[in-house]
Design an enzyme around this catalytic site. Structure first.
Site, PDB file in Angstrom:
ATOM      1  N   ASP A   1       0.838  -1.199   0.000  1.00  0.00           N
ATOM      2  CA  ASP A   1       0.000   0.000   0.000  1.00  0.00           C
ATOM      3  C   ASP A   1       0.878   1.256   0.000  1.00  0.00           C
ATOM      4  O   ASP A   1       0.374   2.379  -0.007  1.00  0.00           O
ATOM      5  CB  ASP A   1      -1.038  -0.009   1.135  1.00  0.00           C
ATOM      6  CG  ASP A   1      -0.411  -0.060   2.515  1.00  0.00           C
ATOM      7  OD1 ASP A   1       0.811  -0.187   2.615  1.00  0.00           O
ATOM      8  OD2 ASP A   1      -1.174   0.021   3.508  1.00  0.00           O
ATOM      9  N   SER A   2       2.207   1.058  -0.035  1.00  0.00           N
ATOM     10  CA  SER A   2       3.136   2.165  -0.331  1.00  0.00           C
ATOM     11  C   SER A   2       2.803   2.724  -1.720  1.00  0.00           C
ATOM     12  O   SER A   2       3.294   3.793  -2.095  1.00  0.00           O
ATOM     13  CB  SER A   2       4.593   1.686  -0.281  1.00  0.00           C
ATOM     14  OG  SER A   2       4.765   0.514  -1.053  1.00  0.00           O
TER      15      SER A   2
ATOM     16  N   ASP B   1      -1.169  -6.098  -0.326  1.00  0.00           N
ATOM     17  CA  ASP B   1      -1.486  -5.472   0.966  1.00  0.00           C
ATOM     18  C   ASP B   1      -2.981  -5.259   1.136  1.00  0.00           C
ATOM     19  O   ASP B   1      -3.664  -4.806   0.202  1.00  0.00           O
ATOM     20  CB  ASP B   1      -0.801  -4.102   1.060  1.00  0.00           C
ATOM     21  CG  ASP B   1       0.462  -4.141   1.906  1.00  0.00           C
ATOM     22  OD1 ASP B   1       0.686  -5.153   2.602  1.00  0.00           O
ATOM     23  OD2 ASP B   1       1.218  -3.154   1.868  1.00  0.00           O
TER      24      ASP B   1
ATOM     25  N   LYS C   1      -1.230  -9.358   2.807  1.00  0.00           N
ATOM     26  CA  LYS C   1      -0.441  -8.911   3.965  1.00  0.00           C
ATOM     27  C   LYS C   1      -1.294  -7.923   4.756  1.00  0.00           C
ATOM     28  O   LYS C   1      -1.990  -7.099   4.158  1.00  0.00           O
ATOM     29  CB  LYS C   1       0.873  -8.255   3.522  1.00  0.00           C
ATOM     30  CG  LYS C   1       1.696  -7.693   4.698  1.00  0.00           C
ATOM     31  CD  LYS C   1       3.111  -7.342   4.311  1.00  0.00           C
ATOM     32  CE  LYS C   1       3.274  -6.014   3.631  1.00  0.00           C
ATOM     33  NZ  LYS C   1       2.804  -4.854   4.415  1.00  0.00           N
TER      34      LYS C   1
ATOM     35  N   GLU D   1      -1.261  -5.511   8.657  1.00  0.00           N
ATOM     36  CA  GLU D   1      -0.398  -4.962   9.698  1.00  0.00           C
ATOM     37  C   GLU D   1      -0.977  -5.213  11.094  1.00  0.00           C
ATOM     38  O   GLU D   1      -2.182  -5.096  11.279  1.00  0.00           O
ATOM     39  CB  GLU D   1      -0.219  -3.452   9.479  1.00  0.00           C
ATOM     40  CG  GLU D   1       0.443  -3.118   8.151  1.00  0.00           C
ATOM     41  CD  GLU D   1       0.623  -1.614   7.932  1.00  0.00           C
ATOM     42  OE1 GLU D   1       0.304  -0.818   8.842  1.00  0.00           O
ATOM     43  OE2 GLU D   1       1.108  -1.239   6.853  1.00  0.00           O
TER      44      GLU D   1
ATOM     45  N   GLU E   1       9.530  -4.321  10.174  1.00  0.00           N
ATOM     46  CA  GLU E   1       9.943  -3.031   9.594  1.00  0.00           C
ATOM     47  C   GLU E   1      10.513  -2.107  10.666  1.00  0.00           C
ATOM     48  O   GLU E   1       9.889  -1.866  11.707  1.00  0.00           O
ATOM     49  CB  GLU E   1       8.738  -2.364   8.902  1.00  0.00           C
ATOM     50  CG  GLU E   1       9.088  -1.008   8.306  1.00  0.00           C
ATOM     51  CD  GLU E   1       8.089  -0.474   7.299  1.00  0.00           C
ATOM     52  OE1 GLU E   1       7.124  -1.187   6.945  1.00  0.00           O
ATOM     53  OE2 GLU E   1       8.278   0.677   6.855  1.00  0.00           O
TER      54      GLU E   1
END
Ligand code: KIV
Length: 281
Positions: free
Chosen positions: A44-45, A83, A113, A115, A182
């Site tokens: 999602d960057s 993401d 993925k 978080e 991260e």
């Protein structure tokens, strides 16, 4: 050969390092895939790198499906992980499974993925129960930027480091097949990597992880809004692009591009007839 979740585990077990890079479009995915990278993360960057947002908070499911599908079409051998964007899973187990399913069915990713640690374990369990492989993401989790108060490294004091180890064990127990770490201290990431049976993929977490991931636009020096300490420029593609754009601008304006070899031709007799016709108009 196609990389799968099984390949990831086998690589960890054999002590082979896993490589992962982000991509957000078909052509870049093809290049990453052709380089032999094990996995492509449609991160999602995307929000920062492609869409120009200051963070990842505004990225939508539609954004991830649109770009995830393009990447999936370009990736032959790399495992495609997509993401789950902010608020597509935090709201509960039902939303998490439905949205993970959309990333598999509509974008044709091979894993998702998300978080977080203990707080998202019910979601990880439910998604994996639905036969969708999950990568967990701990440490600096950019979707929580407003809680962290900025892009700050995590797990540097005893209390938060202990929580990170616990979270890593919990996401593994919940069914994650890998975990991204991260911006955490190298010693902590190494400790977690030894403690877990599943692979750790580090970004700003040192060489003790089982694999590494970077944002492709960072490692090719194409993205200059901010440059985290852990980024290495493996090639100066940003500069090469700027130089190419500048050369194009100069040649078009000087009349040297397009040249003879770029032109399509027409037979002389056809042209003569066409010219005569044009003169009558
Ligand atoms: O969105 C992303 O690119 C990521 C990586 C930084 C791990 O989550």
């Amino acid at each position: 050969m196609k990389n799968t979740v099984v390949t990831f585990q086998q690589m960890k077990d054999k002590g082979e390092k896993i490589t992962m890079l982000t991509a957000y479009d078909y052509s870049t995915a093809k290049l990453v895939d052709q380089a032999g990278i094990n996995s492509i993360l449609v991160g999602d960057s995307l929000g920062n790198v492609v869409l120009g947002y200051p963070d990842t908070v505004s990225v939508t499911m539609e954004d991830m499906i649109h770009h995830g599908a393009a990447v999936a079409r370009g990736a032959e051998n790399a495992l495609v992980v997509i993401d789950m964007p902010f608020m597509s899973y935090q709201t509960g187990v039902y939303d998490a499974v439905v949205n993970a399913g959309r990333l598999m069915k509509e974008a044709r990713g091979q894993a998702v993925k998300l978080e977080g640690g203990e707080e998202v374990c019910p979601q990880i369990k439910a998604i994996t129960t639905a036969s969708i492989p999950v990568v967990a993401h701990l440490g600096l989790t950019p979707q929580s930027i407003n809680v962290f108060g900025g892009y700050k490294s995590q797990g540097r004091d005893l209390r938060s480091a202990k929580k990170l180890i616990r979270d890593a064990l919990l996401v593994q127990e919940a069914g994650a097949f890998a975990v991204v770490l991260e911006c955490v201290p190298e010693v902590l990431a190494t400790l977690i990597s030894k403690k877990l049976t599943i692979p750790t993929i580090g970004i700003g977490a040192g060489a003790g992880c089982d694999g590494q991931v970077l944002v492709y636009a960072d490692m090719l020096a194409m993205f200059s809004d901010f440059r985290p300490k852990f980024v290495k420029a493996f090639a100066n593609v940003g500069e090469a692009m700027r130089a190419g754009f500048k050369a194009y601008d100069e040649e078009v304006k000087a009349g040297t591009y397009p040249a003879e070899e770029h032109n399509y031709t027409m037979k002389d007799d056809v042209y003569d007839e066409l010219k005569a016709y044009a003169d009558t108009l």
